[in-house]
Design an enzyme around this catalytic site. Structure first.
Site, PDB file in Angstrom:
ATOM      1  N   ASP A  26       2.095   1.151  -0.456  1.00 57.36           N
ATOM      2  CA  ASP A  26       2.216   0.672   0.926  1.00 57.36           C
ATOM      3  C   ASP A  26       1.410   1.552   1.885  1.00 57.36           C
ATOM      4  OD1 ASP A  26       3.104  -1.035   2.908  1.00 57.36           O
ATOM      5  OD2 ASP A  26       4.991   0.026   3.222  1.00 57.36           O
ATOM      6  N   ARG A  39      -7.476  -4.500   8.785  1.00 64.75           N
ATOM      7  CA  ARG A  39      -6.463  -4.182   7.776  1.00 64.75           C
ATOM      8  C   ARG A  39      -6.995  -4.314   6.350  1.00 64.75           C
ATOM      9  NH1 ARG A  39      -1.197  -4.195   8.542  1.00 64.75           N
ATOM     10  NH2 ARG A  39      -0.914  -5.155   6.506  1.00 64.75           N
ATOM     11  N   HIS A  43      -6.932  -2.501   2.140  1.00 66.28           N
ATOM     12  CA  HIS A  43      -6.650  -3.075   0.818  1.00 66.28           C
ATOM     13  C   HIS A  43      -7.793  -2.775  -0.154  1.00 66.28           C
ATOM     14  CE1 HIS A  43      -3.259  -4.912   2.638  1.00 66.28           C
ATOM     15  NE2 HIS A  43      -3.894  -5.895   3.232  1.00 66.28           N
ATOM     16  N   SER A  72       6.820 -11.469  -3.123  1.00 69.87           N
ATOM     17  CA  SER A  72       7.089 -12.891  -2.880  1.00 69.87           C
ATOM     18  C   SER A  72       7.224 -13.162  -1.377  1.00 69.87           C
ATOM     19  CB  SER A  72       8.350 -13.337  -3.643  1.00 69.87           C
ATOM     20  OG  SER A  72       9.406 -12.407  -3.524  1.00 69.87           O
ATOM     21  N   LEU A 137      -1.770   2.799 -22.544  1.00 69.55           N
ATOM     22  CA  LEU A 137      -0.998   2.678 -21.301  1.00 69.55           C
ATOM     23  C   LEU A 137      -0.760   1.193 -21.070  1.00 69.55           C
ATOM     24  CD1 LEU A 137      -0.053   4.026 -18.465  1.00 69.55           C
ATOM     25  CD2 LEU A 137      -2.250   3.197 -17.619  1.00 69.55           C
TER      26      LEU A 137
HETATM   27  C1  IPE Z   1       5.855  -4.101  -0.177  1.00 70.91           C
HETATM   28  O1  IPE Z   1       5.173  -3.731   0.982  1.00 70.91           O
HETATM   29  C2  IPE Z   1       5.013  -4.968  -1.032  1.00 70.91           C
HETATM   30  C3  IPE Z   1       3.801  -4.373  -1.571  1.00 70.91           C
HETATM   31  C4  IPE Z   1       3.373  -3.150  -1.436  1.00 70.91           C
HETATM   32  C5  IPE Z   1       3.013  -5.268  -2.372  1.00 70.91           C
HETATM   33  P1  IPE Z   1       5.396  -4.486   2.362  1.00 70.91           P
HETATM   34  O2  IPE Z   1       4.548  -3.791   3.352  1.00 70.91           O
HETATM   35  O3  IPE Z   1       5.180  -5.938   2.193  1.00 70.91           O
HETATM   36  O4  IPE Z   1       6.944  -4.220   2.621  1.00 70.91           O
HETATM   37  P2  IPE Z   1       7.799  -4.332   3.961  1.00 70.91           P
HETATM   38  O5  IPE Z   1       7.486  -5.661   4.579  1.00 70.91           O
HETATM   39  O6  IPE Z   1       7.350  -3.226   4.861  1.00 70.91           O
HETATM   40  O7  IPE Z   1       9.208  -4.159   3.530  1.00 70.91           O
HETATM   41  C1  IPE Z   2       0.488  -2.629   1.173  1.00 67.94           C
HETATM   42  O1  IPE Z   2      -0.050  -2.223   2.384  1.00 67.94           O
HETATM   43  C2  IPE Z   2      -0.340  -3.689   0.509  1.00 67.94           C
HETATM   44  C3  IPE Z   2       0.300  -5.016   0.438  1.00 67.94           C
HETATM   45  C4  IPE Z   2       1.488  -5.303   0.860  1.00 67.94           C
HETATM   46  C5  IPE Z   2      -0.494  -6.057  -0.136  1.00 67.94           C
HETATM   47  P1  IPE Z   2       0.313  -2.966   3.732  1.00 67.94           P
HETATM   48  O2  IPE Z   2      -0.657  -4.071   3.938  1.00 67.94           O
HETATM   49  O3  IPE Z   2       1.737  -3.380   3.727  1.00 67.94           O
HETATM   50  O4  IPE Z   2       0.052  -1.832   4.786  1.00 67.94           O
HETATM   51  P2  IPE Z   2       0.937  -1.496   6.057  1.00 67.94           P
HETATM   52  O5  IPE Z   2       2.339  -1.303   5.595  1.00 67.94           O
HETATM   53  O6  IPE Z   2       0.810  -2.659   6.985  1.00 67.94           O
HETATM   54  O7  IPE Z   2       0.319  -0.259   6.600  1.00 67.94           O
HETATM   55 MG    MG Z   3       3.444  -2.494   4.345  1.00 67.33          MG
END
Ligand code: IPE
Ligand code: IPE
Ligand code: MG
Length: 249
Positions: A26, A39, A43, A72, A137
């Site tokens: 995250d 953003r 990624h 999901s 792995l």
């Molecule tokens: C959790 O991150 C899902 C992934 C990293 C794929 P999110 O950014 O979606 O989680 P919330 O919304 O902050 O709980």
């Molecule tokens: C996690 O990073 C990646 C996915 C959920 C796909 P975020 O996109 O949730 O990044 P933040 O939490 O907004 O910084």
């Molecule tokens: Mg996030």
């Protein structure tokens, strides 16, 4: 079907190196925002970190690495971001599968594939088939995965396989139908990006997992950050319900 012991039925052997690490990657969006970038650039950078973390897992003898790539609930994001993430997933598969195979890594995707387009599903299936017999792995990518989906799906499949279980079943009946039946339960859970929640990741499997939260954003999760997580894990006392005295005896 190889089924690993359940932490609630048997006490697992605690190893100093986690056999299975599960990560919520995250903080990509915030990483990009800090740099005045869109953003999605976060990624992109995040994918590169995945490559490094896979390497580090191999170097320290981790056997299973499970990464949360798309939940999901992530369909709730702006359509452009969802589209970009799907594209990135496809691109990463096309670019990395041969390398994974060269490095004897087995790739498995968990999650509901029914919402993916057919090309992506075909690429996933091809990657899994190519790497199916690799043993160095096991890299699991959770995409369109949700812990609640996993459990509901498992109950349904279990009852279809054996309708008599409607009269009563226990966790060992259910376990073979969960999407991670091929792996031991995670020893270490890591969430980067500062949030302290599980966000519908492996709800069942995290029963006795050691939890580690760090403010480090996923694109900044370097070798040192990974090592800090391992060190934290090595300082834990995994009691599985017992007392500290019992462990020492
Ligand atoms: C959790 O991150 C899902 C992934 C990293 C794929 P999110 O950014 O979606 O989680 P919330 O919304 O902050 O709980
Ligand atoms: C996690 O990073 C990646 C996915 C959920 C796909 P975020 O996109 O949730 O990044 P933040 O939490 O907004 O910084
Ligand atoms: Mg996030």
């Amino acid at each position: 079907m190889a089924l690993f012991a359940s932490s609630t039925k048997n006490i697992p052997d605690a190893t100093s190196v986690p056999r299975h690490i599960a990560i919520i990657m995250d903080g990509n969006g915030r990483w990009a925002k800090k740099r005045m970038m869109p953003r999605v650039m976060g990624h992109k950078r995040g994918v590169e970190i995945v490559r490094d973390v896979v390497r580090q897992c191999i170097d320290c003898g981790v056997e299973y690495l499970t990464l949360f790539a798309f939940s999901s609930e992530n369909w709730r994001r702006p359509p452009d971001e969802v589209k970009f993430l799907m594209g990135l997933f496809m691109e990463a598969l096309q670019r990395e599968v041969a390398k994974l195979h060269e490095n004897q890594i087995r790739l498995i995707m968990i999650g509901d594939r029914s919402r993916f387009d057919t090309k992506l599903v075909a690429a996933i299936e091809a990657g899994e088939a190519l790497t199916a017999n690799n043993t160095r792995l096991t890299l699991t990518i959770a995409a369109n995965y949700g812990g609640r989906w996993d459990m509901s799906n498992a109950v349904q499949n279990m009852l279809q396989a054996d309708p008599a279980l409607i009269n009563g079943f226990d966790e060992l009946d259910l376990a073979p139908f969960l999407s991670m039946h091929y792996a031991p339960e995670p020893d270490l859970f890591i969430r980067t990006g500062g949030e302290k929640r599980v966000s519908n990741f492996l709800l069942w499997q995290l029963a006795y997992t050691e939890l580690y939260f760090t403010d480090t954003l996923w694109p900044d999760f370097d070798r040192e950050a990974f090592q800090l997580a391992i060190t934290s894990y090595q300082q834990r006392e995994r009691r599985y319900g017992r007392t500290s005295e019992q462990l020492k005896a």
